[in-house]
Design a protein around this motif. Structure first.
Motif, mmCIF file in Angstrom:
data_model
loop_
_atom_site.group_PDB
_atom_site.id
_atom_site.type_symbol
_atom_site.label_atom_id
_atom_site.label_comp_id
_atom_site.label_asym_id
_atom_site.label_seq_id
_atom_site.Cartn_x
_atom_site.Cartn_y
_atom_site.Cartn_z
ATOM 1 N N MET A 61 0.823 -1.201 0.000
ATOM 2 C CA MET A 61 0.000 0.000 0.000
ATOM 3 C C MET A 61 0.862 1.259 0.000
ATOM 4 O O MET A 61 0.562 2.231 -0.699
ATOM 5 C CB MET A 61 -0.958 -0.001 1.202
ATOM 6 C CG MET A 61 -1.831 1.255 1.285
ATOM 7 S SD MET A 61 -2.797 1.592 -0.213
ATOM 8 C CE MET A 61 -4.238 0.593 0.100
ATOM 9 N N ARG A 62 1.932 1.248 0.769
ATOM 10 C CA ARG A 62 2.837 2.405 0.783
ATOM 11 C C ARG A 62 3.411 2.653 -0.607
ATOM 12 O O ARG A 62 3.462 3.802 -1.085
ATOM 13 C CB ARG A 62 3.969 2.164 1.793
ATOM 14 C CG ARG A 62 5.004 3.279 1.860
ATOM 15 C CD ARG A 62 5.959 3.023 3.023
ATOM 16 N NE ARG A 62 6.981 4.047 3.121
ATOM 17 C CZ ARG A 62 8.218 3.936 2.648
ATOM 18 N NH1 ARG A 62 8.582 2.809 2.023
ATOM 19 N NH2 ARG A 62 9.095 4.912 2.803
ATOM 20 N N ARG A 63 3.835 1.589 -1.265
ATOM 21 C CA ARG A 63 4.400 1.741 -2.611
ATOM 22 C C ARG A 63 3.331 2.227 -3.597
ATOM 23 O O ARG A 63 3.606 3.065 -4.476
ATOM 24 C CB ARG A 63 4.975 0.401 -3.073
ATOM 25 C CG ARG A 63 5.980 0.520 -4.210
ATOM 26 C CD ARG A 63 6.632 -0.812 -4.499
ATOM 27 N NE ARG A 63 7.237 -1.390 -3.305
ATOM 28 C CZ ARG A 63 7.266 -2.683 -3.026
ATOM 29 N NH1 ARG A 63 6.705 -3.546 -3.864
ATOM 30 N NH2 ARG A 63 7.860 -3.117 -1.942
ATOM 31 N N ALA A 64 2.106 1.723 -3.444
ATOM 32 C CA ALA A 64 1.018 2.165 -4.322
ATOM 33 C C ALA A 64 0.763 3.661 -4.164
ATOM 34 O O ALA A 64 0.537 4.378 -5.154
ATOM 35 C CB ALA A 64 -0.256 1.378 -4.013
ATOM 36 N N LEU A 65 0.779 4.139 -2.938
ATOM 37 C CA LEU A 65 0.569 5.559 -2.693
ATOM 38 C C LEU A 65 1.685 6.390 -3.321
ATOM 39 O O LEU A 65 1.440 7.473 -3.877
ATOM 40 C CB LEU A 65 0.483 5.814 -1.186
ATOM 41 C CG LEU A 65 -0.807 5.305 -0.521
ATOM 42 C CD1 LEU A 65 -0.636 5.210 0.995
ATOM 43 C CD2 LEU A 65 -1.979 6.215 -0.880
ATOM 44 N N GLN A 66 2.911 5.888 -3.265
ATOM 45 C CA GLN A 66 4.023 6.610 -3.884
ATOM 46 C C GLN A 66 3.871 6.649 -5.406
ATOM 47 O O GLN A 66 4.053 7.703 -6.032
ATOM 48 C CB GLN A 66 5.343 5.946 -3.497
ATOM 49 C CG GLN A 66 5.688 6.100 -2.021
ATOM 50 C CD GLN A 66 6.865 5.235 -1.588
ATOM 51 O OE1 GLN A 66 7.075 4.142 -2.124
ATOM 52 N NE2 GLN A 66 7.633 5.709 -0.619
ATOM 53 N N TYR A 67 3.509 5.526 -6.003
ATOM 54 C CA TYR A 67 3.313 5.481 -7.446
ATOM 55 C C TYR A 67 2.128 6.331 -7.881
ATOM 56 O O TYR A 67 2.147 6.935 -8.960
ATOM 57 C CB TYR A 67 3.123 4.034 -7.918
ATOM 58 C CG TYR A 67 4.404 3.324 -8.256
ATOM 59 C CD1 TYR A 67 4.929 3.357 -9.553
ATOM 60 C CD2 TYR A 67 5.114 2.621 -7.289
ATOM 61 C CE1 TYR A 67 6.115 2.701 -9.866
ATOM 62 C CE2 TYR A 67 6.306 1.966 -7.585
ATOM 63 C CZ TYR A 67 6.796 2.014 -8.876
ATOM 64 O OH TYR A 67 7.978 1.381 -9.185
ATOM 65 N N SER A 68 1.101 6.378 -7.058
ATOM 66 C CA SER A 68 -0.090 7.156 -7.420
ATOM 67 C C SER A 68 0.242 8.632 -7.585
ATOM 68 O O SER A 68 -0.378 9.333 -8.391
ATOM 69 C CB SER A 68 -1.181 6.975 -6.372
ATOM 70 O OG SER A 68 -0.869 7.657 -5.158
#
Length: 434
Positions: free
Chosen positions: A165-172
């Motif tokens: 989830m942390r990585r998804a937020l960064q990519y978003s």
């Protein structure tokens, strides 16, 4: 040929407009609004008399399930968008939990192509956060964003791994897209089928505690705060989640939350009798939670109203309560339910409710529409606030008949829906032809 909407109460929260006026529409756009503008109409023009009616921007639903591809027995893009039109919605955002999952560029392109071929309202794809909704590997977020995905969500499932989830937020942030969070701690949900409490004990059904939602809401907000990303909490249902969102917004976290009609209108007491139409995820909660949602809307903690339209077949919903799927078919009754719970109960003003269904969802995902300004797309909904109807399946457009509101007498119904200046619903009936 022009189309005129005459003498309606024009409400456009995006521009602080609330007045009696006429609207003029040409070539799919709003080209003018002023009192007595409809007097210019010629015999070749179309004139809609909206005296005593509300003329508002077309409703936008940030959260629905159209089921196609793979779930066409439940719903198709054709039937789902007709249900949307009948409910006054001119645009819907389709969640990714189809079969196959919309987790790639091809999935987004399929949805856009099918929507153009068979859809009656605008359809915006939401791409999956993780491949196959499995929560283990990020989906092709940049590719999906480049071809039309407006946001990312694993709705229906929680991204359990915090590192993912942390990585998804960064990519978003790189994709400039919103992450929409389905918040449940799966270990606490386990095999629960309704809210944990008095009624689950009385009915002998396995319960889902409110803390299962609260924990993940808190986690996702903390991750968004740490990364500086934007998130949106889907289908908020608990008093705890409302308070967590309120505190986060006060700290400056870019978080919004949405409320669905069933969580405002019903509590877990509605499960008595084992009506499978009351089985929804997250579950119907307590009166305390219901009132907290209303308070959250009133004080601005929660700013968006959505449907979480989740149609199922009659056969699926005929199973025992514990084995029937979660979901309510919500597009066609959303507006009058909101009117009952928010306007008649004096929670919001009409302008505030319109904003929560138009300008706020449009702004959150950078969508066109949400306004009646000159030059804007002519996506318009006309509401008759005095019209009373009893909810029946007569004329029901969705393939999913799973509504808990059958037999309810409700006031205030959409009577016209226009998409790009084209009338797609008139007097509660779908108009398929140009």
């Amino acid at each position: 040929m022009a189309l005129y909407i005459k003498k309606g109460r024009v409400i456009d929260p995006a521009n602080d407009v609330d007045r009696i006026s006429d609207l003029k529409i040409e070539n799919g756009q709003i080209v003018g609004h002023a009192l007595a503008l409809a007097e210019e109409a010629t015999k070749d023009d179309v004139v809609i008399d909206a005296e005593g009616k509300l003329v508002i921007p077309g409703l936008i639903d940030l959260h629905c399930h159209l089921r196609e591809p793979g779930g066409e027995a439940k719903e198709t893009i054709a039937t789902g968008t007709r249900a949307a039109a009948r409910g006054g919605f001119t645009a819907v955002a389709a969640m990714a939990n189809t079969t196959p999952v919309c987790d790639s560029q091809s999935g987004v392109e399929f949805l856009l192509k099918r929507s153009k071929e068979t859809g009656l309202v605008r359809v915006y794809p939401i791409g999956a956060i993780t491949k196959g909704l499995q929560g283990q590997e990020l989906a092709e977020m940049a590719d999906m964003a480049s071809c039309g995905a407006i946001a990312f969500s694993d709705d229906g499932k929680t991204v359990a791994r915090s590192d993912i989830m942390r990585r998804a937020l960064q990519y978003s942030q790189m994709c400039e897209r919103l992450i929409i969070c389905h918040c449940e701690d799966d270990d606490l949900v386990h095999e629960g089928v309704m809210n944990e409490g008095y009624w689950s004990t009385l009915l002998g059904l396995k319960g889902i505690p409110t803390v299962a939602e609260d924990i993940i809401v808190a986690r996702d907000i903390m991750l968004a705060e740490a990364t500086g990303a934007s998130i949106h909490i889907a289908h908020v249902s608990t008093a705890g989640a409302v308070e967590i969102i309120k505190q986060a917004r006060a700290r400056g976290v870019d978080v919004t939350g949405e409320v669905c009609p069933h969580h405002l209108a019903l509590t877990d007491a509605a499960v008595e009798g084992f009506n499978s139409a009351t089985k929804v995820n997250p579950p119907l909660r307590t009166e305390k939670d219901r009132q907290a949602l209303k308070k959250g809307l009133r004080d601005g903690t929660l700013t968006i109203l959505a449907t979480d339209h989740a149609p199922h077949t009659t056969e699926e919903k005929a199973r025992e309560y514990a084995y029937t799927p979660f979901g309510i078919s919500g597009l066609e009754t959303a507006w009058p339910i909101y009117w009952r719970e928010l306007i008649e109960d004096k929670v919001l003003t009409v302008n505030e409710m319109v904003a929560a269904l138009t300008v706020h969802p449009a702004a959150r995902c950078n969508l066109p529409g949400g306004t009646l300004a000159v030059g804007a797309p002519a996506d318009i909904t006309i509401i008759d606030p005095q019209r009373e109807e009893t909810v029946t399946l007569d004329g029901w457009a969705s393939q999913g008949k799973n509504t808990p509101f059958l037999g309810w007498k409700l006031r205030s119904w959409p009577i016209y829906t226009l998409v790009g200046g084209r009338i797609v619903m008139k007097n509660r009936e779908i108009v398929d032809e140009l």
